[in-house]
Design an enzyme around this catalytic site. Structure first.
Site, PDB file in Angstrom:
ATOM      1  N   ARG A  39     -11.333   6.924   6.095  1.00 14.32           N
ATOM      2  CA  ARG A  39     -12.744   6.465   5.417  1.00 14.32           C
ATOM      3  C   ARG A  39     -13.666   7.465   5.731  1.00 14.32           C
ATOM      4  O   ARG A  39     -14.476   7.875   4.868  1.00 14.32           O
ATOM      5  CB  ARG A  39     -13.360   4.979   5.943  1.00 14.32           C
ATOM      6  CG  ARG A  39     -12.242   4.021   5.666  1.00 14.32           C
ATOM      7  CD  ARG A  39     -11.994   3.622   4.160  1.00 14.32           C
ATOM      8  NE  ARG A  39     -11.075   4.596   3.588  1.00 14.32           N
ATOM      9  CZ  ARG A  39      -9.590   4.542   3.599  1.00 14.32           C
ATOM     10  NH1 ARG A  39      -9.090   3.592   4.560  1.00 14.32           N
ATOM     11  NH2 ARG A  39      -8.727   5.151   2.893  1.00 14.32           N
TER      12      ARG A  39
ATOM     13  N   ARG B 214      -2.121  -1.174  -8.416  1.00 13.10           N
ATOM     14  CA  ARG B 214      -3.238  -0.625  -8.080  1.00 13.10           C
ATOM     15  C   ARG B 214      -3.521   0.992  -8.275  1.00 13.10           C
ATOM     16  O   ARG B 214      -2.497   1.480  -7.602  1.00 13.10           O
ATOM     17  CB  ARG B 214      -3.786  -1.018  -6.590  1.00 13.10           C
ATOM     18  CG  ARG B 214      -5.113  -0.553  -5.973  1.00 13.10           C
ATOM     19  CD  ARG B 214      -5.006  -0.422  -4.558  1.00 13.10           C
ATOM     20  NE  ARG B 214      -5.256  -1.857  -3.999  1.00 13.10           N
ATOM     21  CZ  ARG B 214      -4.641  -2.134  -3.025  1.00 13.10           C
ATOM     22  NH1 ARG B 214      -4.093  -1.190  -2.035  1.00 13.10           N
ATOM     23  NH2 ARG B 214      -4.707  -3.486  -2.470  1.00 13.10           N
TER      24      ARG B 214
ATOM     25  N   ASP C 151       0.867  -1.164  -0.055  1.00 13.55           N
ATOM     26  CA  ASP C 151       0.037   0.056  -0.105  1.00 13.55           C
ATOM     27  C   ASP C 151       0.911   1.092   0.025  1.00 13.55           C
ATOM     28  O   ASP C 151       2.009   1.261   0.682  1.00 13.55           O
ATOM     29  CB  ASP C 151      -0.781  -0.090   1.310  1.00 13.55           C
ATOM     30  CG  ASP C 151      -1.923  -0.970   1.165  1.00 13.55           C
ATOM     31  OD1 ASP C 151      -2.208  -1.500   0.190  1.00 13.55           O
ATOM     32  OD2 ASP C 151      -2.610  -1.300   2.395  1.00 13.55           O
TER      33      ASP C 151
END
Length: 305
Positions: free
Chosen positions: A286, A181, A133
């Protein structure tokens, strides 16, 4: 203005180590249980199996961001290894995602690299893939440097490119042929290195998706934006890019009906499933991304469970 304040507020909270420590004691309260698949490997494997049964593939991430010493880094490494072995033992369709800071990058670069070698050896043995990530810009260049070093020996490792960075398109050229990604970006960065407006980020996001696809590279499009998803579908159909060259990715707990619809259409739909006690920073980001996500927190706060 309110939305910008909300985003900055939750991003600020995400880096608060005192609150993160307290969050471990609270457990998955404040709505986090809706987007984090428990705290143990067993719990996340059950979730992954359930998602597989719906036609969805997964990647799991053992959450951990505030690693302050070598012992914690080694412990995080072992959890990653145990997770890979659990994936192999249960036979679920699932990869592993991780952060380099979790493995000791901020403590000692070589420690982090050594830990990555341990993890990638197990991933190679179990025929699995590891996604690094991307974190904030302070870790951006070192992450790409470590990836380049690792890929000299391993072909089962990739990373993430963030569309809000000015340098994304240029650096994408150097990563031609590698599995990536592609995301919009979830950290607060300065105007010196990143686009700030949604319009500019969305435009650059579509541009780098098409760039990487046209380079013939495997592309994971990580977005909940249905307009971008439909744009990518049309583009791939027009350019005759096979469905085997790309996949869509979404976060666990978000837009579940859309996830299943995409999978039913014959596309690879991968769900990013986080787990672990260190859920606080992930959850705050989030909330920062979409003010609507605050409803998760309110539901959790007033739940009787």
């Amino acid at each position: 203005m309110v939305e910008k304040f909300s985003k900055n507020f939750f991003l600020y909270l995400s880096k608060n180590k005192v609150l993160n420590k307290g969050a471990k004691k609270w457990g998955l309260k404040l709505g986090a249980a809706q987007v984090v698949a428990g705290v143990s490997i067993d719990s996340v494997m059950k979730t992954v199996k359930h998602l597989n049964d719906k036609g969805l593939v997964c990647t799991v991430d053992h959450l951990g961001e505030f690693v302050l010493n070598k012992e914690e880094a080694v412990e995080s490494t072992q959890v990653c290894i145990d997770t890979l072995e659990a994936i192999s033992a249960t036979g679920v369709n699932c990869n592993l995602s991780l952060k380099l800071t979790q493995l000791g990058l901020d403590i000692d670069r070589q420690l982090c690299i050594d830990n990555m070698h341990r993890i990638l050896e197990v991933a190679k043995k179990t025929n699995n893939f590891v996604r690094i990530d991307m974190e904030d810009y302070a870790h951006y260049h070192v992450t790409l440097e470590i990836l380049d070093e690792l890929q000299k020996k391993y072909d089962n490792v990739g990373t993430v490119m963030q569309a809000y960075l000015y340098c994304a398109s240029k650096d994408l050229e150097n990563l031609k042929g590698r599995s990536l990604r592609l995301v919009k970006g979830a950290y607060k960065e300065s105007t010196d290195v990143s686009f700030q407006s949604k319009e500019e980020i969305d435009k650059n996001y579509l541009a780098i998706i098409k760039q990487h696809l046209l380079n013939g590279s495997y592309t994971a499009i990580a977005s909940h934006d249905h307009e971008i998803i439909e744009n990518v579908k049309r583009f791939c159909a027009e350019k005759q890019i096979p469905k085997t060259q790309f996949e869509f990715q979404m976060l666990y707990g978000f837009r579940t009906e859309l996830q299943e619809k995409i999978a039913a259409e014959g596309y690879t739909m991968r769900v990013y499933v986080p787990f672990g006690k260190d859920w606080y920073g992930y959850f705050m980001r989030r909330l920062a991304e979409r003010p609507q996500n605050v409803s998760f927190a309110l539901k959790g706060l007033f739940s009787k469970k």
